[in-house]
Design a protein around this motif. Structure first.
Motif, PDB file in Angstrom:
ATOM      1  N   LEU A   1     -11.564  43.849 -20.632  1.00 35.05           N
ATOM      2  CA  LEU A   1     -10.665  45.002 -20.637  1.00 35.05           C
ATOM      3  C   LEU A   1     -10.972  45.937 -19.473  1.00 35.05           C
ATOM      4  O   LEU A   1     -10.064  46.497 -18.847  1.00 35.05           O
ATOM      5  CB  LEU A   1     -10.792  45.755 -21.958  1.00 35.05           C
ATOM      6  N   THR A   2     -12.260  46.105 -19.168  1.00 35.82           N
ATOM      7  CA  THR A   2     -12.644  46.959 -18.054  1.00 35.82           C
ATOM      8  C   THR A   2     -12.185  46.358 -16.735  1.00 35.82           C
ATOM      9  O   THR A   2     -11.719  47.073 -15.843  1.00 35.82           O
ATOM     10  CB  THR A   2     -14.171  47.159 -18.045  1.00 35.82           C
ATOM     11  N   TRP A   3     -12.301  45.037 -16.589  1.00 36.10           N
ATOM     12  CA  TRP A   3     -11.811  44.373 -15.367  1.00 36.10           C
ATOM     13  C   TRP A   3     -10.319  44.649 -15.190  1.00 36.10           C
ATOM     14  O   TRP A   3      -9.857  45.015 -14.097  1.00 36.10           O
ATOM     15  CB  TRP A   3     -12.068  42.870 -15.432  1.00 36.10           C
ATOM     16  N   LEU A   4      -9.558  44.453 -16.252  1.00 39.45           N
ATOM     17  CA  LEU A   4      -8.110  44.684 -16.170  1.00 39.45           C
ATOM     18  C   LEU A   4      -7.796  46.146 -15.866  1.00 39.45           C
ATOM     19  O   LEU A   4      -6.881  46.449 -15.082  1.00 39.45           O
ATOM     20  CB  LEU A   4      -7.438  44.272 -17.484  1.00 39.45           C
ATOM     21  N   ASN A   5      -8.559  47.058 -16.455  1.00 36.96           N
ATOM     22  CA  ASN A   5      -8.347  48.479 -16.221  1.00 36.96           C
ATOM     23  C   ASN A   5      -8.578  48.848 -14.771  1.00 36.96           C
ATOM     24  O   ASN A   5      -7.758  49.550 -14.139  1.00 36.96           O
ATOM     25  CB  ASN A   5      -9.287  49.276 -17.133  1.00 36.96           C
ATOM     26  N   ILE A   6      -9.675  48.371 -14.194  1.00 36.65           N
ATOM     27  CA  ILE A   6      -9.972  48.666 -12.788  1.00 36.65           C
ATOM     28  C   ILE A   6      -8.966  47.984 -11.874  1.00 36.65           C
ATOM     29  O   ILE A   6      -8.540  48.550 -10.860  1.00 36.65           O
ATOM     30  CB  ILE A   6     -11.414  48.238 -12.462  1.00 36.65           C
ATOM     31  N   PHE A   7      -8.564  46.770 -12.223  1.00 34.45           N
ATOM     32  CA  PHE A   7      -7.552  46.053 -11.429  1.00 34.45           C
ATOM     33  C   PHE A   7      -6.254  46.854 -11.360  1.00 34.45           C
ATOM     34  O   PHE A   7      -5.635  46.968 -10.291  1.00 34.45           O
ATOM     35  CB  PHE A   7      -7.294  44.676 -12.036  1.00 34.45           C
TER      36      PHE A   7
ATOM     37  N   THR B   1     -12.003  44.203  -7.431  1.00 34.34           N
ATOM     38  CA  THR B   1     -12.426  44.492  -8.806  1.00 34.34           C
ATOM     39  C   THR B   1     -13.620  43.635  -9.199  1.00 34.34           C
ATOM     40  O   THR B   1     -14.603  44.132  -9.771  1.00 34.34           O
ATOM     41  CB  THR B   1     -11.268  44.245  -9.787  1.00 34.34           C
ATOM     42  N   THR B   2     -13.542  42.347  -8.881  1.00 32.87           N
ATOM     43  CA  THR B   2     -14.631  41.429  -9.237  1.00 32.87           C
ATOM     44  C   THR B   2     -15.917  41.778  -8.499  1.00 32.87           C
ATOM     45  O   THR B   2     -16.990  41.863  -9.102  1.00 32.87           O
ATOM     46  CB  THR B   2     -14.213  39.986  -8.926  1.00 32.87           C
ATOM     47  N   VAL B   3     -15.805  42.003  -7.190  1.00 33.68           N
ATOM     48  CA  VAL B   3     -16.989  42.358  -6.396  1.00 33.68           C
ATOM     49  C   VAL B   3     -17.561  43.694  -6.867  1.00 33.68           C
ATOM     50  O   VAL B   3     -18.772  43.857  -7.029  1.00 33.68           O
ATOM     51  CB  VAL B   3     -16.646  42.414  -4.895  1.00 33.68           C
ATOM     52  N   GLY B   4     -16.680  44.680  -7.107  1.00 38.14           N
ATOM     53  CA  GLY B   4     -17.125  45.994  -7.526  1.00 38.14           C
ATOM     54  C   GLY B   4     -17.828  45.981  -8.869  1.00 38.14           C
ATOM     55  O   GLY B   4     -18.835  46.671  -9.067  1.00 38.14           O
ATOM     56  N   MET B   5     -17.336  45.176  -9.812  1.00 35.48           N
ATOM     57  CA  MET B   5     -17.988  45.095 -11.117  1.00 35.48           C
ATOM     58  C   MET B   5     -19.323  44.366 -11.024  1.00 35.48           C
ATOM     59  O   MET B   5     -20.292  44.742 -11.687  1.00 35.48           O
ATOM     60  CB  MET B   5     -17.065  44.425 -12.129  1.00 35.48           C
TER      61      MET B   5
ATOM     62  N   ALA C   1     -21.722  46.811  -9.784  1.00 38.78           N
ATOM     63  CA  ALA C   1     -22.059  47.804 -10.807  1.00 38.78           C
ATOM     64  C   ALA C   1     -23.050  47.267 -11.827  1.00 38.78           C
ATOM     65  O   ALA C   1     -23.844  48.024 -12.384  1.00 38.78           O
ATOM     66  CB  ALA C   1     -20.792  48.281 -11.506  1.00 38.78           C
ATOM     67  N   LEU C   2     -23.014  45.958 -12.079  1.00 42.31           N
ATOM     68  CA  LEU C   2     -23.894  45.356 -13.073  1.00 42.31           C
ATOM     69  C   LEU C   2     -25.214  44.877 -12.477  1.00 42.31           C
ATOM     70  O   LEU C   2     -26.114  44.459 -13.210  1.00 42.31           O
ATOM     71  CB  LEU C   2     -23.179  44.184 -13.753  1.00 42.31           C
ATOM     72  N   ALA C   3     -25.338  44.942 -11.149  1.00 37.44           N
ATOM     73  CA  ALA C   3     -26.556  44.483 -10.481  1.00 37.44           C
ATOM     74  C   ALA C   3     -27.678  45.501 -10.650  1.00 37.44           C
ATOM     75  O   ALA C   3     -27.450  46.682 -10.918  1.00 37.44           O
ATOM     76  CB  ALA C   3     -26.281  44.246  -9.002  1.00 37.44           C
TER      77      ALA C   3
ATOM     78  N   ILE D   1     -17.470  50.104 -11.597  1.00 31.39           N
ATOM     79  CA  ILE D   1     -17.189  49.557 -10.271  1.00 31.39           C
ATOM     80  C   ILE D   1     -17.990  50.319  -9.228  1.00 31.39           C
ATOM     81  O   ILE D   1     -18.134  51.548  -9.306  1.00 31.39           O
ATOM     82  CB  ILE D   1     -15.675  49.621  -9.937  1.00 31.39           C
ATOM     83  N   ARG D   2     -18.525  49.584  -8.275  1.00 31.72           N
ATOM     84  CA  ARG D   2     -19.194  50.176  -7.115  1.00 31.72           C
ATOM     85  C   ARG D   2     -18.766  49.412  -5.863  1.00 31.72           C
ATOM     86  O   ARG D   2     -19.041  48.215  -5.746  1.00 31.72           O
ATOM     87  CB  ARG D   2     -20.715  50.117  -7.262  1.00 31.72           C
ATOM     88  N   LEU D   3     -18.102  50.108  -4.968  1.00 26.97           N
ATOM     89  CA  LEU D   3     -17.745  49.567  -3.666  1.00 26.97           C
ATOM     90  C   LEU D   3     -18.242  50.545  -2.614  1.00 26.97           C
ATOM     91  O   LEU D   3     -17.768  51.687  -2.550  1.00 26.97           O
ATOM     92  CB  LEU D   3     -16.219  49.378  -3.539  1.00 26.97           C
ATOM     93  N   PHE D   4     -19.221  50.129  -1.815  1.00 28.49           N
ATOM     94  CA  PHE D   4     -19.812  50.940  -0.743  1.00 28.49           C
ATOM     95  C   PHE D   4     -20.655  52.100  -1.281  1.00 28.49           C
ATOM     96  O   PHE D   4     -21.043  52.974  -0.513  1.00 28.49           O
ATOM     97  CB  PHE D   4     -18.732  51.482   0.205  1.00 28.49           C
ATOM     98  N   HIS D   5     -20.938  52.125  -2.567  1.00 26.55           N
ATOM     99  CA  HIS D   5     -21.781  53.168  -3.153  1.00 26.55           C
ATOM    100  C   HIS D   5     -22.769  52.506  -4.106  1.00 26.55           C
ATOM    101  O   HIS D   5     -22.667  52.663  -5.331  1.00 26.55           O
ATOM    102  CB  HIS D   5     -20.931  54.212  -3.891  1.00 26.55           C
ATOM    103  N   PRO D   6     -23.754  51.758  -3.588  1.00 25.08           N
ATOM    104  CA  PRO D   6     -24.661  51.007  -4.457  1.00 25.08           C
ATOM    105  C   PRO D   6     -25.554  51.908  -5.301  1.00 25.08           C
ATOM    106  O   PRO D   6     -25.876  53.041  -4.919  1.00 25.08           O
ATOM    107  CB  PRO D   6     -25.496  50.185  -3.467  1.00 25.08           C
TER     108      PRO D   6
END
Length: 385
Positions: A79-85, A127-131, A134-136, A365-370
């Motif tokens: 659901l979170t993936w779909l929401n961010i997408f 979305t996939t890369v950002g999630m 975020a989980l790393a 999600i994190r893109l460019f903000h690790p």
């Protein structure tokens, strides 16, 4: 929350109207109506699941809050993936409107469809890369800060700074066990946690945060509450942290070694739960005069207030998650007094805002903000070593 629902509903409707152009067409007049809608209806229904994620979570977990849904990760993550997408696709389509209006008005529909599909693919990849980011596990960021007022002969003090742990149904005990091992390996003199430990009650997530009891630092482990901690059962969590070796400093202070005072203030969100408001005067009552004060405050927006009077030398904060991804970062900065991440100077006081150690599952999600663990070395201002 009503405004959030309205925004998501509008975004979903906009995507639905824009992506209707993305149906492939034949030169002979297009596909049959049934073929056109065979894929479109399921796609729009999936997007609706993302757009109305928070409503669905509240329906699945009637007693929970939107910020802390006690829903299994197998449901929450899709659901979170779909929401961010939905968010990213809506933003990309909106950004494409200007060039579309300027130069694409008379381009054949086939090319416009291809652009829409390409933007959808880009949103899916982001979305996939950002999630995954975020989980790393967080990276270690090393930072040297000179503290005016720190005795010239004082030994440098190191602090491992954490913030925004957000224990929930996604980040469980194994994640925090690995995090504790990573922090302990740094060998910091002190460990500081700048709020938002958890999204949920002690009953639901106490076991997940049990590893925090194994944090080790010779000068101690300290923390302050964040806005998510108050409605999660503030009194119970304060007792939990005390029993697990974390000295909480809402409007209190301690002395680190011979050269630094470490203080903390409550979060402005305390007022929501009728708890004690941020009070720097109380926090510094009885503190030794002449030593620099390092202040833990979850939200960076309180920095101008904390800088008044020149009593605080350095404020450490979290809360912003670094803005998470471009465009949203501008909104996050605006809601936090212009402070997003990094080092700032405010009326003679230094402010460091960490992008956070973990992340709230509501915007995973994190893109460019690790994410980071900040290893801070505090030195006398006169020292160059």
């Amino acid at each position: 929350m009503r405004s959030v629902y309205i925004v998501y509903a509008a975004m979903w409707l906009y995507i639905a109207l824009r992506m209707r152009l993305a149906t492939p067409t034949r030169s002979g007049g297009g596909w049959p109506l049934r073929a056109k809608w065979a894929w479109r209806v399921p796609a729009l229904l999936l997007l609706a699941l993302g757009a109305f994620k928070f409503s669905i979570l509240q329906w699945l977990n009637p007693g929970g809050r939107y910020f802390a849904p006690e829903v299994d990760a197998a449901i929450l993550l899709p659901l979170t993936w779909l929401n961010i997408f939905v968010i990213l696709l809506g933003i990309l389509l909106l950004l494409a409107e200007l060039p579309r209006a300027v130069g694409w008005l008379f381009v054949r529909g086939r090319f416009r469809n291809a652009v829409n599909i390409a933007l959808a693919a880009l949103a899916g990849i982001a979305t996939t890369v950002g999630m995954c980011n975020a989980l790393a596990m967080p990276q270690v960021h090393r930072l040297d800060i000179s503290l005016p007022g720190m005795p010239a002969d004082a030994r440098p003090v190191t602090i491992a700074l954490l913030a925004d742990l957000h224990a929930d149904s996604v980040k469980r005990e194994p994640y925090f066990r690995a995090l504790v091992d990573q922090v302990n390996a740094l060998g910091a003199d002190a460990i500081a946690i700048c709020g938002d430990f958890v999204d949920g009650t002690v009953a639901d997530h106490g076991r997940d945060l049990e590893p925090l009891a194994d944090l080790r630092a010779p000068l101690g482990v300290f923390g302050v509450p964040g806005n998510h901690d108050y409605p999660s059962g503030y009194a119970d969590w304060m007792d939990f942290f005390a029993r697990h070796g974390i000295r909480m400093l809402p409007n209190a202070h301690v002395q680190l070694g011979q050269g630094v005072v470490l203080a903390g203030v409550a979060d402005p969100a305390a007022a929501w739960q009728h708890e004690e408001a941020p009070d720097l005067d109380k926090a510094l009552q009885g503190a030794p005069a002449g030593l620099p004060v390092v202040l833990l405050a979850h939200q960076p927006s309180v920095a101008p207030q904390m800088a008044q009077g020149g009593r605080v030398t350095l404020q450490l904060s979290g809360h912003t998650h670094g803005g998470m991804f471009p465009i949203l970062s501008g909104i996050v900065s605006n809601y936090n007094g212009g402070y997003l991440e990094g080092l700032y100077q405010i009326n003679g006081m230094q402010l460091y805002v960490t992008p956070g150690t973990s992340l709230w599952s509501g915007m995973l999600i994190r893109l460019f903000h690790p994410a980071e663990i900040t290893f801070i070395t505090l030195r006398p201002a006169q020292s160059n070593n």
